[in-house]
Design a protein around this motif. Structure first.
Motif, short mmCIF file in Angstrom:
data_model
loop_
_atom_site.label_atom_id
_atom_site.label_comp_id
_atom_site.label_asym_id
_atom_site.label_seq_id
_atom_site.Cartn_x
_atom_site.Cartn_y
_atom_site.Cartn_z
N TRP A 150 -19.59 -22.91 23.11
CA TRP A 150 -20.01 -23.31 21.76
C TRP A 150 -21.36 -24.03 21.76
O TRP A 150 -21.82 -24.48 20.72
N GLN B 120 -19.90 -26.72 13.04
CA GLN B 120 -20.00 -25.34 13.52
C GLN B 120 -18.82 -24.53 13.02
O GLN B 120 -17.68 -25.00 13.05
N GLY C 98 -20.21 -19.82 14.86
CA GLY C 98 -21.31 -19.87 15.84
C GLY C 98 -22.20 -18.64 15.81
O GLY C 98 -22.95 -18.40 16.75
N SER D 54 -16.10 -28.60 14.99
CA SER D 54 -15.81 -27.18 14.74
C SER D 54 -14.77 -27.05 13.64
O SER D 54 -13.76 -27.76 13.64
#
Ligand SMILES: Cc1cc2nc3c(=O)[nH]c(=O)nc-3n(C[C@H](O)[C@H](O)[C@H](O)COP(=O)(O)OP(=O)(O)OC[C@H]3O[C@@H](n4cnc5c(N)ncnc54)[C@H](O)[C@@H]3O)c2cc1C
Length: 252
Positions: free
Chosen positions: A30, A71, A74, A90
């Protein structure tokens, strides 16, 4: 905003004990943009599974003055999803489908639902969610809202900005903005969701959205046309729109 302090990191880990990792191998996928153009770093990856967990994370970061990068899938092309020392939050695990109401032509899904999944949920309810782009298997609803994605069917349905009825987001101070409206003819006050759309995560963490659905197109045809000039292609587009009563979905 500062980079995370040991005190902030300890508080975040205590508050979200099952929703973080600081393992370098787990975080590595990531931290590099998918074409390899940017590789970032973070001391902590948070993966909240509920709005409450996301709110808690942002609230702690706000109290410590610590910066966050949000995020989704991505897949972004400008590196906005890559942290350089900030906490990485995330949204991939925010995955609930809150409701689908075909009679309203609307559905509310959480930010980590992928674009492809959103299309499939609509289809299973005899409806059509029109945003489509090549990264749809990975790109998330939070991501396509935050980048105001356009995709292949802008001509008929517009950009993501045109497809969002309501947004729920955690604002930078940790408060939740509950704007999950589904009313189309809504002329009350400021339309604050429009600030969050296309903001690349700079104004808050989107946790859920109410999206517009459409009837499924009953027939469709594709034409490959040879033309002598670019000007002729503009004329062809205008004519195709006229002849189909505005039914052109895509034109390349
Ligand atoms: C193969 C390919 C084809 C594409 N085709 C098109 C196209 O035709 N038209 C077009 O417009 N775009 C296109 N794109 C770009 C596409 O719009 C983005 O990749 C996508 O919208 C990003 O979604 P994501 O979930 O991967 O977000 P990420 O890449 O994870 O993040 C993108 C940005 O949004 C922010 N963000 C993500 N989730 C949230 C959230 N929940 N809350 C707040 N901020 C958030 C991030 O901080 C970052 O700034 C394409 C991309 C690829 C890879």
């Amino acid at each position: 905003m500062t980079l995370p302090t040991p005190l902030a990191l300890a508080e975040l880990k205590a508050a979200l004990p099952d929703a973080f990792t600081e393992d370098a191998d787990d975080m590595a996928p990531w931290l590099t943009e998918w074409r390899g153009r940017w590789t970032g770093h973070t001391p902590l990856l948070l993966q909240p599974r509920t709005k409450a967990e996301a709110q808690k994370a942002v609230e702690i970061c706000a109290r410590h003055g610590v910066a966050i990068v949000t995020q989704g899938g991505g897949t972004g092309l400008v590196g906005g999803q890559i942290p350089f020392g900030e906490i990485l939050l995330s949204t991939r695990k925010l995955r609930d489908v809150r409701d689908v109401t075909p009679l309203d032509d609307a559905m509310t899904v959480e930010a980590g639902v992928t674009l492809l999944e959103a299309q499939e949920i609509a289809k299973a309810n005899n409806r059509f969610f029109p945003l489509s782009l090549a990264a749809e298997g990975s790109a998330t609803i939070g991501g396509v809202i935050s980048t105001n994605a356009g995709g292949t069917q802008v001509l008929r349905y517009g950009m993501m900005r045109d497809l969002v009825l309501g947004i729920e987001a955690v604002m930078p101070d940790g408060q939740v903005f509950n704007g999950l409206k589904r009313l189309r003819k809504d002329n009350t006050g400021y339309d604050l969701k429009q600030l969050l759309i296309g903001a690349e995560g700079t104004l808050g963490v989107i946790t859920a959205a109410t999206l517009k659905l459409y009837p499924i197109m009953r027939s469709r045809c594709v034409a490959f046309v040879g033309l002598e000039s670019a000007a002729a292609s503009i004329e062809l587009l205008a004519r195709a729109k006229d002849e189909t009563g505005g039914g052109v979905e895509a034109f390349e």
